[in-house]
Design an enzyme around this catalytic site. Structure first.
Site, PDB file in Angstrom:
ATOM      1  N   PRO A 190       2.308   4.757   0.319  1.00 37.36           N
ATOM      2  CA  PRO A 190       2.599   5.363   2.142  1.00 37.36           C
ATOM      3  C   PRO A 190       2.270   6.405   3.165  1.00 37.36           C
ATOM      4  O   PRO A 190       0.957   6.477   2.478  1.00 37.36           O
ATOM      5  CB  PRO A 190       3.582   6.756   2.452  1.00 37.36           C
ATOM      6  CG  PRO A 190       4.089   5.772   0.726  1.00 37.36           C
ATOM      7  CD  PRO A 190       3.123   5.246  -0.379  1.00 37.36           C
ATOM      8  N   HIS A 211      -4.714  31.726 -16.957  1.00 39.94           N
ATOM      9  CA  HIS A 211      -4.977  29.722 -16.984  1.00 39.94           C
ATOM     10  C   HIS A 211      -5.617  29.467 -16.580  1.00 39.94           C
ATOM     11  O   HIS A 211      -6.218  28.076 -16.206  1.00 39.94           O
ATOM     12  CB  HIS A 211      -3.284  29.936 -16.054  1.00 39.94           C
ATOM     13  CG  HIS A 211      -3.147  28.122 -16.308  1.00 39.94           C
ATOM     14  ND1 HIS A 211      -1.453  27.562 -17.273  1.00 39.94           N
ATOM     15  CD2 HIS A 211      -3.477  27.007 -15.410  1.00 39.94           C
ATOM     16  CE1 HIS A 211      -2.067  26.460 -16.362  1.00 39.94           C
ATOM     17  NE2 HIS A 211      -2.489  26.287 -15.646  1.00 39.94           N
ATOM     18  N   GLU A 212      -5.613  29.882 -15.174  1.00 39.96           N
ATOM     19  CA  GLU A 212      -6.618  29.907 -13.714  1.00 39.96           C
ATOM     20  C   GLU A 212      -8.069  29.356 -14.339  1.00 39.96           C
ATOM     21  O   GLU A 212      -9.078  28.501 -14.280  1.00 39.96           O
ATOM     22  CB  GLU A 212      -6.656  29.388 -12.537  1.00 39.96           C
ATOM     23  CG  GLU A 212      -4.928  29.543 -11.603  1.00 39.96           C
ATOM     24  CD  GLU A 212      -5.228  28.171 -11.923  1.00 39.96           C
ATOM     25  OE1 GLU A 212      -5.549  27.021 -11.371  1.00 39.96           O
ATOM     26  OE2 GLU A 212      -3.566  27.646 -11.986  1.00 39.96           O
ATOM     27  N   GLY A 239      -0.984   3.543   6.651  1.00 38.80           N
ATOM     28  CA  GLY A 239      -1.199   2.722   8.104  1.00 38.80           C
ATOM     29  C   GLY A 239      -0.397   0.865   8.258  1.00 38.80           C
ATOM     30  O   GLY A 239      -1.383   0.519   9.200  1.00 38.80           O
ATOM     31  N   LYS A 240       0.277   1.201   7.629  1.00 39.15           N
ATOM     32  CA  LYS A 240       0.489  -0.394   7.283  1.00 39.15           C
ATOM     33  C   LYS A 240       1.579  -0.669   8.425  1.00 39.15           C
ATOM     34  O   LYS A 240       1.650  -1.189   9.553  1.00 39.15           O
ATOM     35  CB  LYS A 240       1.847  -0.440   6.011  1.00 39.15           C
ATOM     36  CG  LYS A 240       1.491  -0.542   4.551  1.00 39.15           C
ATOM     37  CD  LYS A 240       1.947  -0.518   3.326  1.00 39.15           C
ATOM     38  CE  LYS A 240       2.846   0.319   3.670  1.00 39.15           C
ATOM     39  NZ  LYS A 240       2.609   1.970   3.034  1.00 39.15           N
ATOM     40  N   GLY A 290       0.635  -1.065   0.110  1.00 35.82           N
ATOM     41  CA  GLY A 290      -0.057  -0.107  -0.249  1.00 35.82           C
ATOM     42  C   GLY A 290       1.009   1.176   0.110  1.00 35.82           C
ATOM     43  O   GLY A 290       2.821   1.058   0.569  1.00 35.82           O
ATOM     44  N   ASP A 350       0.526  20.616 -15.567  1.00 34.74           N
ATOM     45  CA  ASP A 350      -0.871  20.263 -15.630  1.00 34.74           C
ATOM     46  C   ASP A 350      -0.153  19.462 -16.811  1.00 34.74           C
ATOM     47  O   ASP A 350      -1.261  17.819 -17.119  1.00 34.74           O
ATOM     48  CB  ASP A 350      -1.739  21.094 -17.077  1.00 34.74           C
ATOM     49  CG  ASP A 350      -1.958  22.758 -16.126  1.00 34.74           C
ATOM     50  OD1 ASP A 350      -1.528  21.689 -14.115  1.00 34.74           O
ATOM     51  OD2 ASP A 350      -1.763  23.347 -15.935  1.00 34.74           O
TER      52      ASP A 350
END
Ligand code: ADP
Ligand code: ZN
Length: 601
Positions: free
Chosen positions: A211, A430-431, A214-215, A209, A506
């Protein structure tokens, strides 16, 4: 959670121990120099000196009244008859000098001789000072030696042994995973029962899984539930520049485990040692030795031995197949990102001990944080508490939490950066481009906020509402995502007729999505349902033939070109909206979803 902090502290303490010793020695040395300088310096300050030959002459003449000497020192203080001030003298041969005074006194020439014991402080500082270079060298040598891990006990890199207080209750969600681990807990609690029955319990479990999912936490919880020691080491700690060191660390790790068994051995980032073996350079053959040692250790377990090895990785496909054979890591458990309910439960656990205002709804936060790991969620609540403290709030407000979400996802707001009007206009278009294009696409139109306030490395951002957890994403949705991603670049082109570097991220993300669509999800019309994973097998593409590689490249290009064209078309048809939103962004810098809706009506 405190547990976790303590573990880290312990680890740091061990590593800092050597620094501490070095610092203490250094302080003593500096103090020694200071004392030495202070005491002898005082004597030197006095330029009231008398030369030795002159002193002998004065003694012969009977002009000396008193001599004061310190045992073991060549300096003396002399008082001449009729003079107030004492003079300093250096006596090269103290023994002869003392004898001379004694003869003179016997001859009736009375000289008062005072022989003082040396000042303890001075003698200590002098001894220290003379030993200083040796001590420093020895300490330096030991520190370097230990840090390289060459010391016979290798304490710095010693595996961590802790008593874990973490229980399954501290791990939110992951019910199935916890259930699967229950038999391991039972086994560790009462191995005899299982052995008598002849039942075989897996010796190695691989936790896969991302990072922060919760390993480590679940591994600690197993140890905590079974009340056995938790011994941990990270794969990267085995990799060393000295050949054979990794293997010896593995050996020591298991020696230690056997001493305290029953116990849990946790190896984080096992891919660092367990990557597929390929013949080659030094670093890799070092890995081989380390990996081989690990295999030897795991194979060497007696049935009586109750050591369970848990290992964590984010890339199980990279692991050497030998690791996954029976008797080794023959059980794999994948820990997925938490779903909505899981996120709410994780938030609940980490909300304990924090003060929240009425307007904070953990359920809403969970709804807004699809794709977040447990570590990120814990981080958000902590950041929110910090923000609330700085802002002098009575309790953590919903705004504080939203700020924290932005801080964790997009980075810290950078109000200090001065932006030129030209840059501001570019960012605004751009946004606005992302936002307008998204508003015309069914799967992308839920916009939460558009901003041109720089955060982290981004000059601005367009945030989407993420309210539902999806297990599957459709091809249409992915195509629309590509169009929305390229909307920023398209707006620069359509409105300002120039393009900038601002779109680099992007484009990077879009290219990755396009590649995945073709080579991972088999969504290309031309190539069909096929999976090519060059990370797993670098020769896969070659096996399929050069032409195939060319075809993949061509497909990616077509997909991106189409998306870019589509974005430009949408904007060209909505120029008035684009101008309006960009203008408003330049004025207000942030637009909420409601404001955005009313602007484009
Ligand atoms: P990993 O080992 O997978 O990288 P960790 O176990 O170190 O992740 O998790 C980091 C932190 O995130 C944990 O200490 C805990 O605070 C939080 N966390 C992650 N998953 C959960 C969970 N399921 N329940 C509660 N906290 C969690
Ligand atoms: Zn962008």
């Amino acid at each position: 959670m405190n547990e976790q902090k303590n573990d880290k502290k312990e680890q740091n303490n061990k590593k800092n121990w050597y620094y501490l010793v070095a610092i203490i020695i250094l302080v003593i040395a500096v103090a020694g120099i200071a004392i030495w300088y202070f005491t002898t310096g005082k004597q030197k300050e006095n330029d009231n000196e008398i030369a030795y030959t002159e002193l002998i002459k004065k003694i012969d003449e009977g002009a000396i009244e008193k001599v004061e000497m310190t045992v073991g020192s060549t300096s003396a203080k002399v008082k001449l008859r009729g003079e107030e001030e004492e003079k300093n003298a250096i006596v090269p041969n103290t023994q002869a000098f003392v004898e001379l005074i004694q003869t003179k006194t016997l001859e009736g020439n009375n000289i008062e001789l005072i022989q003082k014991k040396q000042n303890v402080l001075i003698s200590i500082s002098q001894t220290l000072f003379s030993l200083l270079p040796t001590i420093m060298l020895v300490v330096l040598f030991i520190v370097i030696f230990k840090m390289q891990g060459l010391g016979d006990k290798g304490k710095v890199y010693d595996a961590e042994t802790t008593k874990s207080k973490i229980k399954f209750d501290d791990v939110a969600g992951l019910e199935e995973e916890k259930n699967e681990m229950l038999e391991i807990v039972d086994f560790l609690k009462d191995p005899k029962k299982f052995n008598e029955m002849g039942a075989k319990i897996p010796r190695g479990v691989l936790l896969c899984g991302k990072p922060g999912t919760g390993k480590t936490l679940i591994a600690k919880a197993i140890a905590g539930e079974a009340k056995v020691p938790f011994i941990s080491m990270s794969g990267s700690e085995f990799i060393e520049m000295f050949a054979g060191l990794g293997a010896s660390r593995v050996r020591k790790l298991f020696e230690k485990a056997k001493k305290v068994a029953p116990c849990i051995v946790f190896i984080d980032e096992i891919d660092a040692i367990g990557s597929r073996r390929t013949s080659g350079n030094g670093a890799e053959s070092e890995n081989n030795q380390t990996l081989n040692q690990l295999l030897v250790e795991m194979d060497g377990f007696d049935t009586e031995e109750t050591i369970i090895v848990l290992a964590a990785t984010n890339r199980p496909e990279m692991l050497d197949k030998a690791l996954l054979r029976p008797g080794r890591f023959d059980r794999q458990i994948t820990i997925a990102l938490p779903d909505m309910k899981g996120r709410e439960e994780i938030l609940k656990i980490h909300a304990k001990g924090k003060k929240f205002a009425e307007d904070v709804k953990l359920k809403d936060i969970a709804g807004d944080t699809a794709g977040f790991t447990g570590a990120e969620l814990a981080n958000i609540l902590n950041e929110a508490a910090i923000i609330a403290t700085i802002k002098d709030h009575e309790a953590i407000t919903n705004d504080d939490v939203e700020d924290a979400v932005k801080k964790v996802t997009v980075g810290l707001e950078r109000q200090s950066r001065v932006i030129s009007d030209k840059d501001k206009k570019l960012t605004a278009y751009h946004e606005a481009g992302h936002a307008i294009v998204s508003s015309q696409l069914e799967s992308q139109k839920d916009i939460k906020e558009v901003s041109i306030i720089p955060r982290g490395i981004a000059g601005g951002y367009t945030m989407y509402k993420t309210n539902e957890d999806k297990y599957y994403i459709s091809k249409t949705e992915m195509e629309e995502k590509l169009i929305a991603l390229l909307g920023g670049r398209a707006a620069e082109k359509v409105a300002l007729n120039d393009i900038s570097t601002g779109a680099s991220n992007d484009i990077e993300v879009a290219t990755q999505i396009a590649k995945d669509m073709i080579t991972k999800y088999g969504m290309s019309d031309n190539l069909g349902p096929i999976s090519i994973n060059t990370e797993k097998d670098p020769y896969e593409l070659q096996l399929l033939g050069d032409k195939f590689g060319d075809a993949v490249g061509a497909e990616v290009k077509i997909m991106l070109d189409n998306a870019y064209l589509k974005a430009q078309t949408i904007l060209a048809n909505n120029m008035d909206k684009l101008n309006k939103v960009a203008q408003t962004l330049m004025e207000k810098e942030v637009i909420s979803s409601e404001e955005f809706e009313s602007l484009i009506k």
